[in-house]
Design a protein around this motif. Sequence first.
Motif, PDB file in Angstrom:
ATOM      1  N   MET A 217      34.637  46.240  35.150  1.00 40.37           N
ATOM      2  CA  MET A 217      34.068  47.307  35.967  1.00 40.37           C
ATOM      3  C   MET A 217      34.292  48.667  35.305  1.00 40.37           C
ATOM      4  N   LEU A 218      35.501  48.909  34.812  1.00 40.31           N
ATOM      5  CA  LEU A 218      35.795  50.190  34.168  1.00 40.31           C
ATOM      6  C   LEU A 218      34.994  50.382  32.884  1.00 40.31           C
ATOM      7  N   GLY A 219      34.695  49.285  32.195  1.00 34.09           N
ATOM      8  CA  GLY A 219      33.822  49.375  31.022  1.00 34.09           C
ATOM      9  C   GLY A 219      32.439  49.875  31.404  1.00 34.09           C
TER      10      GLY A 219
ATOM     11  N   VAL B  67      23.995  52.238  38.184  1.00 38.37           N
ATOM     12  CA  VAL B  67      25.119  52.204  39.130  1.00 38.37           C
ATOM     13  C   VAL B  67      25.426  50.767  39.532  1.00 38.37           C
ATOM     14  N   GLY B  68      24.405  49.945  39.656  1.00 40.37           N
ATOM     15  CA  GLY B  68      24.588  48.543  40.024  1.00 40.37           C
ATOM     16  C   GLY B  68      25.392  47.745  39.013  1.00 40.37           C
TER      17      GLY B  68
ATOM     18  N   ALA C 299      28.461  44.853  39.952  1.00 43.13           N
ATOM     19  CA  ALA C 299      28.120  43.549  39.369  1.00 43.13           C
ATOM     20  C   ALA C 299      29.200  43.115  38.395  1.00 43.13           C
ATOM     21  N   ALA C 300      29.674  44.034  37.564  1.00 39.60           N
ATOM     22  CA  ALA C 300      30.737  43.709  36.601  1.00 39.60           C
ATOM     23  C   ALA C 300      32.011  43.295  37.331  1.00 39.60           C
ATOM     24  N   PHE C 301      32.349  43.989  38.393  1.00 43.85           N
ATOM     25  CA  PHE C 301      33.553  43.632  39.143  1.00 43.85           C
ATOM     26  C   PHE C 301      33.426  42.218  39.718  1.00 43.85           C
TER      27      PHE C 301
ATOM     28  N   GLY D 183      25.139  37.974  39.547  1.00 44.52           N
ATOM     29  CA  GLY D 183      25.502  39.296  39.051  1.00 44.52           C
ATOM     30  C   GLY D 183      24.283  40.188  38.871  1.00 44.52           C
ATOM     31  N   GLN D 184      23.220  39.624  38.354  1.00 47.42           N
ATOM     32  CA  GLN D 184      21.998  40.407  38.173  1.00 47.42           C
ATOM     33  C   GLN D 184      21.340  40.724  39.516  1.00 47.42           C
TER      34      GLN D 184
END
Length: 170
Positions: free
Chosen positions: A45-47, A81-82, A86-88, A112-113
């Motif tokens: 998420m931070l990436g 923003v999504g 999605a990463a998290f 995720g998508q």
Amino acid sequence: MLGAALFTALLSQLSIAVPGSPVPITGQTLAVMLTAAALGPMRGMLGQVAYVLMGAVGLPFYSRGASGFEHVLGATGGFLVGFIPAAFLVGLAARRGLDRSAWKALPLFVAGQLVIFAIGVPWLAFVARLEVATALQKGFLPFVPGALVKAAIAAMLMTLCWRLGRSRRA
């Protein structure tokens, strides 16, 4: 985390314009899925937070080298923003082992998508003042085949990485 941002920026340059849509087809979501699965929920998420912020402040990280806050606030901003939730969510599911086999990873990466679309399409409708049906036509339907292909690629790559990792330990 910086690697995730840079990988997403690199794959964002693989861009194909979609006639009649402000949203291009890019490799970004493939990068989001792969880095989230590899890094886990927080670092993944931070990436993506780093990716969005670095592009917003002027680095040419978005599709076709674009940058600036106007892209985050514009019609395609919801998709950017999504990437963050999605990463998290993908990272969280991967931490629980759902990226270890292609059959488990494929629905994970599709989901995720879908998170990205769930934020991006309403944002597109609001910012571009489109009706929901039009926003779906311009921001979702043309991207479904590509999303499925990218999910399949990510599933195969993650499964391959897990197999290679196990064979090295053996």
